[in-house]
Design a protein around this motif. Structure first.
Motif, PDB file in Angstrom:
ATOM      1  N   UNK A  67      27.030  35.525  50.179  1.00  0.00           N
ATOM      2  CA  UNK A  67      26.357  34.360  48.877  1.00  0.00           C
ATOM      3  C   UNK A  67      27.152  32.881  48.425  1.00  0.00           C
ATOM      4  N   UNK A  68      27.605  32.884  49.113  1.00  0.00           N
ATOM      5  CA  UNK A  68      28.755  31.319  49.371  1.00  0.00           C
ATOM      6  C   UNK A  68      27.483  30.537  49.530  1.00  0.00           C
ATOM      7  N   UNK A  69      27.004  30.509  50.899  1.00  0.00           N
ATOM      8  CA  UNK A  69      25.602  30.131  51.544  1.00  0.00           C
ATOM      9  C   UNK A  69      24.552  30.078  50.515  1.00  0.00           C
ATOM     10  N   UNK A  70      24.071  31.000  50.229  1.00  0.00           N
ATOM     11  CA  UNK A  70      22.931  31.243  49.523  1.00  0.00           C
ATOM     12  C   UNK A  70      23.133  30.223  48.023  1.00  0.00           C
ATOM     13  N   UNK A  71      24.309  30.399  47.696  1.00  0.00           N
ATOM     14  CA  UNK A  71      24.296  29.364  46.241  1.00  0.00           C
ATOM     15  C   UNK A  71      24.685  27.768  46.126  1.00  0.00           C
ATOM     16  N   UNK A  72      24.838  27.475  47.591  1.00  0.00           N
ATOM     17  CA  UNK A  72      24.779  25.946  48.387  1.00  0.00           C
ATOM     18  C   UNK A  72      23.700  25.415  48.894  1.00  0.00           C
ATOM     19  N   UNK A  73      22.820  26.099  49.161  1.00  0.00           N
ATOM     20  CA  UNK A  73      21.586  25.583  49.475  1.00  0.00           C
ATOM     21  C   UNK A  73      20.505  24.844  48.238  1.00  0.00           C
ATOM     22  N   UNK A  74      19.853  24.229  48.740  1.00  0.00           N
ATOM     23  CA  UNK A  74      19.092  23.572  47.896  1.00  0.00           C
ATOM     24  C   UNK A  74      17.966  24.110  47.371  1.00  0.00           C
ATOM     25  N   UNK A  75      17.619  23.863  45.932  1.00  0.00           N
ATOM     26  CA  UNK A  75      17.314  24.366  45.354  1.00  0.00           C
ATOM     27  C   UNK A  75      15.513  24.777  45.736  1.00  0.00           C
ATOM     28  N   UNK A  76      15.427  23.794  46.313  1.00  0.00           N
ATOM     29  CA  UNK A  76      13.650  23.898  47.021  1.00  0.00           C
ATOM     30  C   UNK A  76      13.534  24.760  48.152  1.00  0.00           C
ATOM     31  N   UNK A  77      14.301  25.352  48.725  1.00  0.00           N
ATOM     32  CA  UNK A  77      14.843  25.853  50.339  1.00  0.00           C
ATOM     33  C   UNK A  77      13.860  27.172  49.245  1.00  0.00           C
ATOM     34  N   UNK A  78      12.670  27.752  51.054  1.00  0.00           N
ATOM     35  CA  UNK A  78      12.142  29.374  50.318  1.00  0.00           C
ATOM     36  C   UNK A  78      13.371  30.247  50.755  1.00  0.00           C
ATOM     37  N   UNK A  79      13.354  31.572  50.193  1.00  0.00           N
ATOM     38  CA  UNK A  79      13.801  32.943  50.274  1.00  0.00           C
ATOM     39  C   UNK A  79      14.464  32.719  50.602  1.00  0.00           C
ATOM     40  N   UNK A  80      13.620  33.305  52.456  1.00  0.00           N
ATOM     41  CA  UNK A  80      13.579  33.528  53.847  1.00  0.00           C
ATOM     42  C   UNK A  80      14.863  32.237  54.392  1.00  0.00           C
ATOM     43  N   UNK A  81      14.315  30.902  54.161  1.00  0.00           N
ATOM     44  CA  UNK A  81      15.143  29.577  54.804  1.00  0.00           C
ATOM     45  C   UNK A  81      16.435  30.091  54.432  1.00  0.00           C
ATOM     46  N   UNK A  82      16.751  30.392  52.688  1.00  0.00           N
ATOM     47  CA  UNK A  82      18.132  30.586  52.383  1.00  0.00           C
ATOM     48  C   UNK A  82      18.456  31.669  53.056  1.00  0.00           C
ATOM     49  N   UNK A  83      18.298  32.800  53.533  1.00  0.00           N
ATOM     50  CA  UNK A  83      18.483  33.458  53.691  1.00  0.00           C
ATOM     51  C   UNK A  83      18.937  33.100  55.342  1.00  0.00           C
ATOM     52  N   UNK A  84      18.408  32.608  56.300  1.00  0.00           N
ATOM     53  CA  UNK A  84      18.366  31.932  57.730  1.00  0.00           C
ATOM     54  C   UNK A  84      19.664  31.204  57.281  1.00  0.00           C
ATOM     55  N   UNK A  85      19.769  30.184  56.381  1.00  0.00           N
ATOM     56  CA  UNK A  85      20.950  29.424  56.758  1.00  0.00           C
ATOM     57  C   UNK A  85      22.139  30.629  56.412  1.00  0.00           C
ATOM     58  N   UNK A  86      22.529  31.120  55.466  1.00  0.00           N
ATOM     59  CA  UNK A  86      23.128  31.900  55.229  1.00  0.00           C
ATOM     60  C   UNK A  86      23.955  32.826  56.836  1.00  0.00           C
ATOM     61  N   UNK A  87      23.056  33.303  57.085  1.00  0.00           N
ATOM     62  CA  UNK A  87      23.444  34.002  58.269  1.00  0.00           C
ATOM     63  C   UNK A  87      23.957  33.276  59.244  1.00  0.00           C
ATOM     64  N   UNK A  88      23.094  32.198  59.312  1.00  0.00           N
ATOM     65  CA  UNK A  88      24.049  30.754  61.034  1.00  0.00           C
ATOM     66  C   UNK A  88      25.482  30.771  59.934  1.00  0.00           C
ATOM     67  N   UNK A  89      25.448  30.678  58.542  1.00  0.00           N
ATOM     68  CA  UNK A  89      27.291  30.517  58.424  1.00  0.00           C
ATOM     69  C   UNK A  89      28.148  31.909  58.928  1.00  0.00           C
ATOM     70  N   UNK A  90      27.058  33.561  58.758  1.00  0.00           N
ATOM     71  CA  UNK A  90      28.135  34.219  58.948  1.00  0.00           C
ATOM     72  C   UNK A  90      28.093  33.995  61.312  1.00  0.00           C
ATOM     73  N   UNK A  91      27.403  33.202  61.494  1.00  0.00           N
ATOM     74  CA  UNK A  91      27.658  33.765  63.614  1.00  0.00           C
ATOM     75  C   UNK A  91      29.346  32.585  63.220  1.00  0.00           C
ATOM     76  N   UNK A  92      29.332  32.010  62.437  1.00  0.00           N
ATOM     77  CA  UNK A  92      30.151  30.968  62.491  1.00  0.00           C
ATOM     78  C   UNK A  92      31.973  31.947  62.083  1.00  0.00           C
ATOM     79  N   UNK A  93      31.229  32.880  61.463  1.00  0.00           N
ATOM     80  CA  UNK A  93      32.504  33.341  61.054  1.00  0.00           C
ATOM     81  C   UNK A  93      33.118  34.574  62.424  1.00  0.00           C
ATOM     82  N   UNK A  94      32.423  34.515  63.208  1.00  0.00           N
ATOM     83  CA  UNK A  94      32.537  35.654  64.162  1.00  0.00           C
ATOM     84  C   UNK A  94      32.831  34.917  65.553  1.00  0.00           C
TER      85      UNK A  94
END
Length: 191
Positions: A67-94
């Motif tokens: 949720x934090x990664x979604x909120x921090x994404x650039x406003x111009x990013x498409x929803x699917x690109x925002x989701x991809x960036x958020x998943x990148x963050x998930x990878x670091x958690x594991x």
């Protein structure tokens, strides 16, 4: 191991995983988990509401991260690109959590009650993501679709990761699965 030793939560998680693997979730008691961890039942209940929740402690942290990664994404990013960036963050958690994740996954797969709890966790994650996308101004249907797709990408990549040797890492599998989703939705048959 003395009760005063640090990392009670980690010790409880490890003890629970060991006992669930040895005896099964249904046949393991809180008292046994606490004893294996060198702690009291009271300490167990300070950390967890019940013996199921010891396996789901990271759910809140995972939700906060995406949720934090979604909120921090650039406003111009498409929803699917925002989701991809958020998943990148998930990878670091594991990172460095492969053995734990694999053991936890095996325990959950062996119990209908735990599989149900895992589905509830994933549904809660999707709802939190959809709300985060709506806060970004994404229409409700698109927000829900993006969130559900992101959770599906996570689940598929995670299952591939724990079924393998841990290599490639989860972050790589998340990127690969997201690329596959983008290819499918664009009409191509592969990334």
């Amino acid at each position: 191991m003395g009760r005063w030793e640090p990392n009670a939560r980690g010790r409880l998680e490890q003890a629970a995983l060991e006992l669930y693997a040895e005896r099964g979730f249904e046949n393991t008691t809180v008292a046994e988990i606490a004893a294996r961890a060198g702690l009291t039942e009271r300490t167990f209940f300070r950390h967890c509401a019940d013996k199921r929740e010891i396996l789901f402690a990271g759910a809140g942290r995972l939700t906060e991260l995406v949720v934090g990664a979604v909120a921090a994404a650039p406003p111009s990013a498409s929803p699917i690109d925002v989701m991809a960036a958020a998943l990148e963050e998930v990878g670091t958690m594991f990172e460095d959590r492969y053995d734990f994740a694999r053991q936890r996954h095996a325990v959950i797969e062996a119990s209908a009650e735990l599989r149900e709890r895992e589905l509830i966790k994933m549904a809660s994650l999707a709802a939190a993501l959809a709300a985060a996308f709506r806060r970004r101004g994404v229409p409700a249907t698109a927000a829900a679709l993006t969130a559900e797709a992101g959770v599906a990408v996570f689940r598929i990549a995670f299952e591939r990761w724990v079924a393998g040797s841990g290599e490639p890492d989860l972050a790589h599998l998340l990127r690969e699965s997201m690329a596959e989703l983008k290819a499918v939705t664009s009409g191509r048959s592969g990334p």
